[in-house]
Design a protein around this motif. Structure first.
Motif, PDB file in Angstrom:
ATOM      1  N   GLN A  47       0.766  -1.265  -0.014  1.00 46.87           N
ATOM      2  CA  GLN A  47      -0.101  -0.017   0.052  1.00 46.87           C
ATOM      3  C   GLN A  47       0.830   1.263   0.198  1.00 46.87           C
ATOM      4  O   GLN A  47       0.270   2.446  -0.010  1.00 46.87           O
ATOM      5  CB  GLN A  47      -0.889  -0.059   1.190  1.00 46.87           C
ATOM      6  N   TYR A  48       2.264   1.269  -0.076  1.00 46.48           N
ATOM      7  CA  TYR A  48       3.037   2.338   0.098  1.00 46.48           C
ATOM      8  C   TYR A  48       2.743   3.324  -0.981  1.00 46.48           C
ATOM      9  O   TYR A  48       2.724   4.601  -0.619  1.00 46.48           O
ATOM     10  CB  TYR A  48       4.535   1.894   0.052  1.00 46.48           C
ATOM     11  N   GLN A  49       2.217   2.928  -2.353  1.00 46.46           N
ATOM     12  CA  GLN A  49       2.218   4.013  -3.311  1.00 46.46           C
ATOM     13  C   GLN A  49       0.895   4.847  -2.859  1.00 46.46           C
ATOM     14  O   GLN A  49       0.797   5.987  -3.077  1.00 46.46           O
ATOM     15  CB  GLN A  49       1.580   3.042  -4.384  1.00 46.46           C
ATOM     16  N   MET A  50       0.098   4.423  -2.005  1.00 46.24           N
ATOM     17  CA  MET A  50      -1.003   5.081  -1.814  1.00 46.24           C
ATOM     18  C   MET A  50      -0.557   5.786  -0.417  1.00 46.24           C
ATOM     19  O   MET A  50      -1.254   7.072  -0.196  1.00 46.24           O
ATOM     20  CB  MET A  50      -2.393   4.367  -1.410  1.00 46.24           C
ATOM     21  N   TRP A  51       0.093   5.372   0.496  1.00 40.60           N
ATOM     22  CA  TRP A  51       0.419   5.873   1.636  1.00 40.60           C
ATOM     23  C   TRP A  51       1.461   7.347   1.546  1.00 40.60           C
ATOM     24  O   TRP A  51       1.129   8.283   2.123  1.00 40.60           O
ATOM     25  CB  TRP A  51       1.070   5.023   2.725  1.00 40.60           C
ATOM     26  N   HIS A  52       2.246   6.906   0.526  1.00 36.13           N
ATOM     27  CA  HIS A  52       3.199   7.943   0.144  1.00 36.13           C
ATOM     28  C   HIS A  52       2.458   9.489  -0.444  1.00 36.13           C
ATOM     29  O   HIS A  52       1.828   9.055  -1.462  1.00 36.13           O
ATOM     30  CB  HIS A  52       4.358   7.557  -0.739  1.00 36.13           C
ATOM     31  N   ARG A  53       2.626  10.436   0.155  1.00 35.81           N
ATOM     32  CA  ARG A  53       1.950  11.618  -0.308  1.00 35.81           C
ATOM     33  C   ARG A  53       0.529  11.347  -0.191  1.00 35.81           C
ATOM     34  O   ARG A  53      -0.366  11.937  -0.788  1.00 35.81           O
ATOM     35  CB  ARG A  53       1.949  11.922  -1.599  1.00 35.81           C
ATOM     36  N   GLY A  54       0.024  10.584   0.936  1.00 32.80           N
ATOM     37  CA  GLY A  54      -1.345  10.642   1.359  1.00 32.80           C
ATOM     38  C   GLY A  54      -1.914  11.325   2.367  1.00 32.80           C
ATOM     39  O   GLY A  54      -1.753  12.620   2.193  1.00 32.80           O
ATOM     40  N   ILE A  55      -2.243  10.852   3.536  1.00 30.85           N
ATOM     41  CA  ILE A  55      -2.800  11.661   4.665  1.00 30.85           C
ATOM     42  C   ILE A  55      -1.881  12.826   5.106  1.00 30.85           C
ATOM     43  O   ILE A  55      -2.288  13.840   5.758  1.00 30.85           O
ATOM     44  CB  ILE A  55      -3.432  10.668   5.745  1.00 30.85           C
ATOM     45  N   THR A  56      -0.877  12.441   5.264  1.00 31.17           N
ATOM     46  CA  THR A  56       0.296  13.426   5.977  1.00 31.17           C
ATOM     47  C   THR A  56       0.315  14.692   4.869  1.00 31.17           C
ATOM     48  O   THR A  56       0.871  15.866   5.390  1.00 31.17           O
ATOM     49  CB  THR A  56       1.734  12.666   5.769  1.00 31.17           C
ATOM     50  N   HIS A  57      -0.090  14.523   3.796  1.00 26.75           N
ATOM     51  CA  HIS A  57      -0.045  15.628   2.774  1.00 26.75           C
ATOM     52  C   HIS A  57      -1.188  16.256   2.419  1.00 26.75           C
ATOM     53  O   HIS A  57      -1.709  17.210   1.877  1.00 26.75           O
ATOM     54  CB  HIS A  57       0.498  15.239   1.351  1.00 26.75           C
TER      55      HIS A  57
END
Length: 291
Positions: A55-65
């Motif tokens: 799931q990293y592709q979705m987590w990176h630049r996800g909720i933290t952004h």
């Protein structure tokens, strides 16, 4: 944007603040806040350490952004300033808020995009009008640095404020041109995506029509040049791929559209926005030759 650009944004914020009446401790806190807050959304990279579901592709630049998280990050730096520097000053909160907002918003302009409205929307917001590494922005900051050393008649903070204004003009001009190019191609394809080139005012237009995907290099000042004509396989039976390679399903959900590779050796998908010299940076597949 890349890490160097985000760092430059932080330093640019620090330089644009009038520090004439600040103490040494306040200057240190300002530097910590402006640079740290300019980087903090990318803390999501540590999610690779526990990502077992692809799931990293979705987590990176996800909720933290997410733009909704900007005040949370700003409050964190407000508290860190008190912890490290014993300063309880609300201007540092606003500096941090600005730095995080610039990080999140600037990332929207390149092809990678962000989860800008998470958790209310999982859609990746992306304009694709600014390259992830924008050398114009680097040049403007370099020019400001040199001028600050050479021109003593202008206050440093005023010089950097002018630099910020020039960066804003560049982003608006680059994005306006990209939007016009995008609109020119939209009627000719079922789906269209845009990816800015490293060369200013140049773009890759990725158009999908059925199983055909065209990648065209174009600008308002030149004639469009068809760089690649790709043929996508049928995407109606990708369950086997998704079961054996969960990252492929994540990529399928993350990308605006994908190219399906189905031959004797491989079954996979890739994002054509990142297609260069016969391959895409984002390609997930399974090997059919292995049992």
């Amino acid at each position: 944007m890349d890490t160097i650009t985000h760092t430059l944004f932080g330093l640019g914020i620090y330089k644009a603040v009038n520090k004439e009446k600040m103490s040494k401790k306040e200057k240190q806190a300002l530097l910590f806040t402006s640079v740290g807050a300019s980087q903090i959304p990318d803390i999501d990279v540590i999610s690779q350490l526990w990502d077992t579901a692809g799931q990293y592709q979705m987590w990176h630049r996800g909720i933290t952004h997410s733009v909704f998280l900007t005040p949370v990050w700003a409050l964190l730096f407000f508290m860190l300033n008190y912890l490290f520097f014993r300063l309880k000053s609300w201007p540092f909160f606003w500096i941090a808020l600005l730095a995080v907002f610039i990080h999140d918003t600037s990332d929207v302009f390149n092809a990678w995009g962000t989860g800008y409205f998470e958790p209310f929307s999982n859609a990746r917001l992306t304009f694709g009008t600014i390259s992830i590494i924008d050398f114009v922005i680097w040049f403007l900051f370099l020019l400001a640095f040199v001028m600050a050393k050479k021109v003593k008649t202008m206050k440093e903070y005023r010089l950097y404020r002018i630099t910020w204004a020039l960066i804003a003009v560049h982003v608006i001009a680059q994005s306006a041109q990209g939007y016009i190019v995008y609109k020119q191609y939209k009627p000719h394809y079922e789906q269209v995506a845009l990816s800015a080139s490293f060369i200013p005012w140049n773009y890759s237009i990725i158009g999908k029509d059925g199983n055909r995907v065209d990648i065209i290099q174009d600008s308002l000042l030149t004639k469009g040049n068809l760089m690649y004509k790709l043929q996508s396989g049928s995407d109606h039976d990708l369950d086997t791929l998704f079961k054996q390679n969960p990252k492929a399903q994540t990529l399928y959900e993350w990308s605006p559209f994908v190219v399906v590779v189905d031959n004797n050796q491989q079954l996979g998908i890739y994002d054509p926005r990142f297609y260069r010299k016969g391959q895409s940076f984002l390609f997930e597949y399974i090997d059919k030759t292995q049992k």
